[in-house]
Write an enzyme that holds these catalytic residues in place. Structure first.
Site: not given
Length: 217
Positions: A56, A82-84
């Site tokens: 996400a 967690i997508k950055v």
């Protein structure tokens, strides 16, 4: 090789998951838009359906805000990654998340140098974009190969997640090189089953079977 599905379409995910073809899911703001659903709601549904990592993505551009958004997304379910983005702020957020034990997917990687930084920052996954490099006449698969060599040289634990997959050839080439994961749209994964000689052979078998006049059931 792990198969992640690059979509927020829960019906498509469910179909592949029921066949054992889903090891995880990747989403991004564009896919959330396409789904027409609230990000928290659809991501929660996906996490309940799939046992593997579900990426996400944060939408903030500064590290402080990325961290705040990422921690909120991480509360959705234990299997959230967690997508950055691969920016300096994104790497700062990656380090913060990894230090707290969260899975992190660093996305929008277009160079081996960027991939080294992501590994040093503790990324769980690095997402090199094959198709977008091909679009500008660069060799996306060469990037996968370069990252594989570098990560193996130094025993980095970050997994190579081949992204921006456009074709079955992208998947087989990534597998040959040794990508840990591919993420692809459902249609591309399903296209892996297709071959004209399979269709031709099946047609001949059915024709010959009809000629026997027999039935199995």
């Amino acid at each position: 090789m792990k198969f992640f599905v690059d979509t927020a379409d829960t019906a498509a995910i469910r179909e592949l998951n029921d066949l054992g073809m889903v090891d995880g899911v990747t989403t991004n703001p564009s896919l959330i838009l396409k789904s027409g659903r609230d990000i928290l709601e659809v991501t929660k549904e996906i996490c309940e359906m799939v046992s593997g990592p579900v990426s996400a993505e944060v939408v903030a551009t500064e590290a402080k805000d990325m961290i705040e958004e990422g921690l909120k997304l991480a509360k959705i379910a234990p299997n959230i990654a967690i997508k950055v983005p691969l920016t300096w702020d994104g790497l700062t957020a990656c380090k913060a998340f990894a230090s707290e034990g969260h899975m992190v997917n660093v996305t929008l990687c277009f160079s081996a140098a960027q991939a080294i930084l992501a590994a040093k920052a503790g990324a769980t996954f690095i997402s090199p974009f094959i198709g977008r490099l091909d679009d500008i006449n660069l060799d996306g698969m060469q990037l996968i190969e370069d990252i594989r060599t570098i990560y193996d040289n130094y025993d980095f634990s970050t997994q190579i997640l081949a992204a921006s997959i456009r074709s079955v050839n992208h998947i087989t080439d990534a597998a040959r090189i040794g990508a840990d994961v591919i993420t692809a749209p459902p249609a591309v994964i399903k296209a892996m089953a297709n071959h004209p000689l399979t269709d031709k052979g099946l047609a001949q078998f059915l024709k010959d079977w009809d000629a026997t006049g027999q039935k199995i059931i």
